[in-house]
Enzyme design. Structure first.
Site, PDB file in Angstrom:
ATOM      1  N   GLU A 272      -1.024   0.993 -13.949  1.00  0.00           N
ATOM      2  CA  GLU A 272      -1.165  -0.267 -14.550  1.00  0.00           C
ATOM      3  C   GLU A 272      -0.978  -0.488 -15.865  1.00  0.00           C
ATOM      4  O   GLU A 272      -0.548  -1.514 -16.573  1.00  0.00           O
ATOM      5  CB  GLU A 272      -2.532  -0.979 -14.003  1.00  0.00           C
ATOM      6  CG  GLU A 272      -2.724  -2.475 -13.615  1.00  0.00           C
ATOM      7  CD  GLU A 272      -3.661  -2.794 -13.053  1.00  0.00           C
ATOM      8  OE1 GLU A 272      -3.771  -3.367 -12.056  1.00  0.00           O
ATOM      9  OE2 GLU A 272      -5.071  -2.760 -13.636  1.00  0.00           O
ATOM     10  N   HIS A 294      -1.266  21.827   1.823  1.00  0.00           N
ATOM     11  CA  HIS A 294      -0.884  22.085   3.130  1.00  0.00           C
ATOM     12  C   HIS A 294      -0.364  20.730   3.556  1.00  0.00           C
ATOM     13  O   HIS A 294      -0.324  20.219   4.561  1.00  0.00           O
ATOM     14  CB  HIS A 294      -2.112  22.344   4.079  1.00  0.00           C
ATOM     15  CG  HIS A 294      -2.702  23.845   3.697  1.00  0.00           C
ATOM     16  ND1 HIS A 294      -2.245  24.674   4.236  1.00  0.00           N
ATOM     17  CD2 HIS A 294      -3.542  24.100   2.953  1.00  0.00           C
ATOM     18  CE1 HIS A 294      -2.718  25.930   3.917  1.00  0.00           C
ATOM     19  NE2 HIS A 294      -3.763  25.605   2.748  1.00  0.00           N
ATOM     20  N   LYS A 402      -0.792 -12.132  -6.739  1.00  0.00           N
ATOM     21  CA  LYS A 402      -2.169 -13.114  -6.524  1.00  0.00           C
ATOM     22  C   LYS A 402      -1.609 -14.462  -6.216  1.00  0.00           C
ATOM     23  O   LYS A 402      -2.347 -15.067  -5.324  1.00  0.00           O
ATOM     24  CB  LYS A 402      -2.727 -13.031  -7.617  1.00  0.00           C
ATOM     25  CG  LYS A 402      -3.937 -11.789  -7.796  1.00  0.00           C
ATOM     26  CD  LYS A 402      -4.868 -12.026  -8.964  1.00  0.00           C
ATOM     27  CE  LYS A 402      -5.296 -11.236  -9.740  1.00  0.00           C
ATOM     28  NZ  LYS A 402      -6.010 -11.435 -10.948  1.00  0.00           N
TER      29      LYS A 402
HETATM   30  O1  PA5 Z   1      -7.659  -3.003 -15.125  1.00  0.00           O
HETATM   31  C1  PA5 Z   1      -7.682  -3.957 -14.836  1.00  0.00           C
HETATM   32  O2  PA5 Z   1      -7.593  -4.910 -15.500  1.00  0.00           O
HETATM   33  C2  PA5 Z   1      -7.763  -4.545 -13.454  1.00  0.00           C
HETATM   34  O3  PA5 Z   1      -7.319  -3.464 -12.346  1.00  0.00           O
HETATM   35  C3  PA5 Z   1      -9.055  -5.022 -13.081  1.00  0.00           C
HETATM   36  O4  PA5 Z   1      -9.987  -4.377 -13.127  1.00  0.00           O
HETATM   37  C4  PA5 Z   1      -8.986  -5.710 -11.505  1.00  0.00           C
HETATM   38  O5  PA5 Z   1      -7.889  -6.592 -11.356  1.00  0.00           O
HETATM   39  C5  PA5 Z   1     -10.401  -6.484 -11.415  1.00  0.00           C
HETATM   40  O6  PA5 Z   1     -10.537  -7.358 -12.184  1.00  0.00           O
HETATM   41  P1  PA5 Z   1     -11.731  -8.340 -12.461  1.00  0.00           P
HETATM   42  O7  PA5 Z   1     -12.787  -7.157 -13.016  1.00  0.00           O
HETATM   43  O8  PA5 Z   1     -11.650  -9.579 -13.222  1.00  0.00           O
HETATM   44  O9  PA5 Z   1     -12.196  -8.744 -11.054  1.00  0.00           O
END
Ligand code: PA5
Length: 412
Positions: A272, A294, A402
């Site tokens: 990410e 394995h 989303k």
């Molecule tokens: O690293 C990030 O920003 C994302 O992976 C968020 O943690 C994830 O989308 C969850 O978001 P939130 O904490 O707003 O529910």
């Protein structure tokens, strides 16, 4: 402290796929300069290791919740993976079924798959459960769906349903509004800390403290990483070097069941943070030693030479488990010796096959070293962002899916 062994990245050990030692100075100093730039105006996650005062307050608060039979974390992505990592690394691996355990059983729901939510509501008594709802934005649909499911059950069972809830959320959003309206105990998520960098904030610390994890040691390990910063610098430098040499897959392979979930956490952090700008981003892949010898190892040995392997090796603290079986080659050896031999043998075989690999040498899986490990990887990721010229702190690509999902839901 943690060290990074990169002998199996050098051309004198692995042949032409390796890096020559005379290039290392320049690579490491470019990465070191990136870290210095961050220090001029540190991103939020770099301030977390020094929040010992907040951690002490969290520990005090956590005492009030240890009476629950279960703790269920409702969150996703950065609001779940750090918690899973800490719990797997630092609590008894079979804690939930251990006789005479002194802390709540620990569960995480990090998906909107209804079969898991339903199954968990069959397995636990919600009245005996603390639900820790974690969402920085306060509005993530997967998390709220799980929350609404359990809230409905809680409300039908008890007038005191608010006592079973703790929120960890940002300054604004649905959950913040709900907490103010109903007076729910709420911890903040520091505004300048993104989800995948939040494990050392309230997000990871509160559930860990309720589970009896030594969160002060966790922070201490992270804070001391500043004295050992060449580890993050060298890791980022080598990863970026190999990425640019078309080794665009980073296999993250702990030789430790306790650290297996750290690979899931790492994959999110790396993917990410670094997958950006249409055409940049190493692909992180989870593997676990020795299990995946394995499963995936054939591909890594003889498949396309597009990978660099990161091992986590644990130096001490594992049980020996002596093996006695007369006449067998394992006789007189211990299971720990076998495990370590497999780790070294796999790294050596990959080196012989010309696959670059490096090993984080972790003195022991305890709170101190886990804090250092996670923090070093976060720093390395931030440095890699600068070297690869991407913003490691945003995630614009997550929005499109989303939006489309919510539209499909709305259209029925
Ligand atoms: O690293 C990030 O920003 C994302 O992976 C968020 O943690 C994830 O989308 C969850 O978001 P939130 O904490 O707003 O529910």
């Amino acid at each position: 402290m943690i060290e990074l062994n990169y002998d199996n990245c050098l051309d004198r050990n692995i042949g032409k796929a390796g890096v020559s030692e005379d290039k290392l100075g320049a690579l490491f100093s470019r990465a070191g300069a990136a870290l210095e730039e961050y220090k001029e105006s540190p991103p939020g996650f770099m301030k977390l290791p020094l929040r010992f005062g907040e951690a002490e307050k969290i520990m005090k608060e956590a005492e009030n919740y240890k009476k629950f039979k279960n703790i269920v974390v409702l969150g996703i992505g950065g609001s779940a993976l750090g918690n899973i990592t800490l719990n797997n690394a630092l609590c008894h691996p079979y804690h939930n079924v251990l006789e005479g355990r002194k802390r709540p059983r620990f569960f995480v729901l990090d998906n909107s798959d209804p079969s898991r939510a339903e199954a968990l509501s069959e397995a636990i008594d919600p009245e005996e459960t603390l639900f820790v709802v974690i969402t920085k934005s306060g509005g993530t649909a997967e998390t709220l769906a799980n929350f609404f499911h359990f809230l409905k059950i809680l409300k039908t069972k008890s007038a005191d349903w608010k006592e079973n809830l703790v929120f960890i959320t940002g300054e604004k959003g649905f959950l913040r509004d709900f907490s103010e309206e109903h007076g729910i105990k709420t911890f903040p998520v520091p505004e300048d800390v993104g989800g995948r960098y939040s494990v050392l904030s309230e997000v990871g610390l509160f559930p860990a403290a309720v589970s009896g994890i030594d969160i002060l040691s966790l922070l201490e390990g992270a804070a001391d990483a500043a004295e050992n910063e060449h580890v993050a610098v060298n890791y980022a430098a080598l990863q970026c070097y190999f990425y640019r040499k078309s080794k665009n897959i980073n296999v993250f392979m702990p030789y430790s069941s306790r650290l297996a979930s750290a690979a899931d956490w790492f994959c999110q952090l790396w993917a990410e943070s670094l997958g950006k700008n249409e055409n940049t981003g190493p692909t992180p892949v989870k593997a676990v030693g020795a299990t995946d010898q394995h499963s995936q190892m054939q591909l890594y040995m003889e498949g396309p030479k597009d990978k660099v392997i990161t091992f986590l090796g644990v130096e001490s603290g594992m049980p020996e488990l002596k093996l006695d079986f007369e006449g067998h080659f394992l006789n007189g050896k211990s299971m720990r010796q076998l495990f370590k031999a497999q780790e070294k043998g796999t790294a050596g075989a990959l080196a012989q096959a010309g696959v670059p690999n490096m090993t984080f040498k972790i003195p022991e899986v305890d709170a101190y070293n886990t804090g250092e490990l996670l923090y070093q990887l976060e720093v390395a990721c931030a440095i890699a962002g600068k070297i690869l010229e991407v913003d490691p702190f945003n995630q614009p690509g997550v929005e499109a899916g989303k939006k489309l999902s919510y539209k499909i839901l709305e259209d029925g």
